[in-house]
Design an enzyme around this catalytic site. Structure first.
Site, PDB file in Angstrom:
ATOM      1  N   SER A  41       0.794  -1.223   0.000  1.00  0.00           N
ATOM      2  CA  SER A  41       0.000   0.000   0.000  1.00  0.00           C
ATOM      3  C   SER A  41       0.827   1.273   0.000  1.00  0.00           C
ATOM      4  O   SER A  41       0.249   2.368  -0.103  1.00  0.00           O
ATOM      5  CB  SER A  41      -0.961   0.000   1.191  1.00  0.00           C
ATOM      6  OG  SER A  41      -2.018  -0.902   0.952  1.00  0.00           O
ATOM      7  N   ASN A  44      -9.261  -0.313  -0.079  1.00  0.00           N
ATOM      8  CA  ASN A  44      -8.416  -0.409  -1.266  1.00  0.00           C
ATOM      9  C   ASN A  44      -9.141  -0.006  -2.544  1.00  0.00           C
ATOM     10  O   ASN A  44      -8.516   0.458  -3.499  1.00  0.00           O
ATOM     11  CB  ASN A  44      -7.868  -1.839  -1.387  1.00  0.00           C
ATOM     12  CG  ASN A  44      -6.897  -2.169  -0.283  1.00  0.00           C
ATOM     13  OD1 ASN A  44      -5.745  -1.777  -0.313  1.00  0.00           O
ATOM     14  ND2 ASN A  44      -7.366  -2.884   0.720  1.00  0.00           N
TER      15      ASN A  44
END
Length: 408
Positions: free
Chosen positions: A97, A202
């Site tokens: 991430s 996400n």
């Protein structure tokens, strides 16, 4: 790229003799019998903290600290349970991430160029894409995507519904398009109304990647490469697309899918969630450190856009993480025990975690890489706590910026 070293033939679990050998070596690592690798003749606090992190059950640890005084590194554990080789010095890692910070930087550059606004709706650029089960792109802004306050459901539960070794082997080579990931998420109602609160998702950054294409006509990978990687000469950072391999040198990544279960080699990417703008980049500790130093020192964004990136909201604390964390636009803030705090973004996936942390002026950065992930939450919390302790000790030991790391 080359195929990573792995004890498992492609598409099926490792043979029993190799698993037994790996278990014996894993036990040696977890009990401290495997020697550590230090970069100095005597243990330093950085090395001691790397060893303490390894002692929580991580197979291999690497740390890179860059300050105005120079660069220091530390390694602990092993880079491969089968061979016992050391963790590579500045090897390739999946940064997960942390990809979001690169993507948010591109979006904010476009804002600075006047090509879009943080107050634009998603629907303005991606008309009709976000619809269904109460989700509505006409009510979600670009800012809310980048800040995780959109309320959109996360697609991850659809592509990894029952995390296990069997699921990993069965689905790891299955690619999804960005539109498919968004469609999977929209099978579910929103978690909350846009802007009502914060929740990590996400799906937000899959949409941010699509937004970059809508504005520029190019993929998010192209824009990251053109706007960030080339100007900063980050030659070891790239988006691998649907190639699941890590180039050499790299440590082997291991995932324990169940408490007390075997450590499974997960060095090959799990493409269902390792393949998009929310978390697909591959880098090295040196490149990752250089990116965050450049970002926080103002080399990538104009002051107004960097200030927007650093406008934060409070977030719930992760187990083991320091309280008081906040999130901006693709950038998190964590307090330091010595006052002020640091900016960065953690990234993890099956078998790895990478956590860069940078002082407010970008002068000092520490990047911590873990090459295994545990199967129980208590151990995971201990590892996060040991990671943040290492970061705290490293950054509190160097001169801090004049603003003390205050929020922007």
């Amino acid at each position: 790229m080359s195929t990573p070293t792995t004890s498992a033939p492609k598409g099926r679990p490792p043979r029993r003799p190799r698993r037994a050998a790996a278990a014996l070596l894993a036990a040696a690592v977890l009990t401290g019998l495997v020697p550590t690798q230090a970069t100095a003749n005597a243990p330093t606090r950085l090395q001691q903290d790397a060893d303490a992190l390894r002692a929580t059950g991580v197979t291999g640890v690497s740390v890179r600290l860059e300050t105005p005084r120079g660069t220091r590194t530390a390694r602990s554990g092993t880079g491969d349970l089968r061979t016992g080789r050391p963790v590579p010095q500045n090897g390739y890692v999946r940064i997960g991430s942390n990809t979001k910070t690169f993507v948010a930087t591109v979006v904010l550059q476009l804002v600075g160029e006047g090509r879009l606004s943080l107050d634009d709706t998603v629907d303005r650029w991606l008309p009709g894409l976000v619809r269904g089960h109460g989700n509505d792109g006409r009510r979600i802004t670009v800012r809310q995507l980048l800040q995780h306050s959109s309320g959109l459901p996360d697609y991850i539960g659809e592509v990894a519904p029952h995390p296990s070794a069997a699921e990993y082997y069965r689905n790891r080579r299955t690619p999804y398009t960005s539109a498919q990931r968004v469609a999977l998420a929209l099978r579910h109602p929103p978690s909350f109304q846009p802007g009502a609160r914060w929740q990590y998702c996400n799906t937000n950054y899959v949409l941010a990647g699509l937004l970059i294409r809508a504005v520029t006509g190019h993929s998010w990978e192209h824009e990251v490469r053109t706007r960030i990687l080339r100007p900063l000469h980050l030659t070891h950072t790239f988006a691998p697309g649907d190639d699941p391999a890590l180039p050499r040198p790299h440590a082997t990544n291991y995932q324990q899918f169940t408490p007390n279960g075997p450590l499974i080699d997960t060095t090959l990417a799990y493409l269902p969630f390792d393949g998009d703008a929310d978390g697909s980049l591959i880098s090295t500790p040196a490149d990752t450190t250089a990116f965050y130093r450049a970002l926080l020192s103002g080399r990538l964004l104009a002051p107004a856009q960097l200030a927007e990136m650093r406008r934060t909201v409070a977030v719930p604390a992760d187990p083991g993480a320091p309280r008081g964390g906040r999130y901006g636009l693709g950038l998190s803030w964590t307090p330091l025990t010595c006052g002020g705090g640091y900016w960065g973004h953690s990234g993890d996936g099956y078998g790895y975690m990478v956590w860069p942390a940078t002082t407010a002026d970008g002068r000092s950065t520490v990047t911590v890489s873990l090459h295994s992930r545990p199967g129980d939450p208590d151990t995971a919390a201990r590892q996060i706590r040991a990671t943040t302790d290492l970061i705290d000790h490293a950054l509190c030991g160097v001169p801090r910026p004049a603003d003390g790391g205050r929020l922007g």
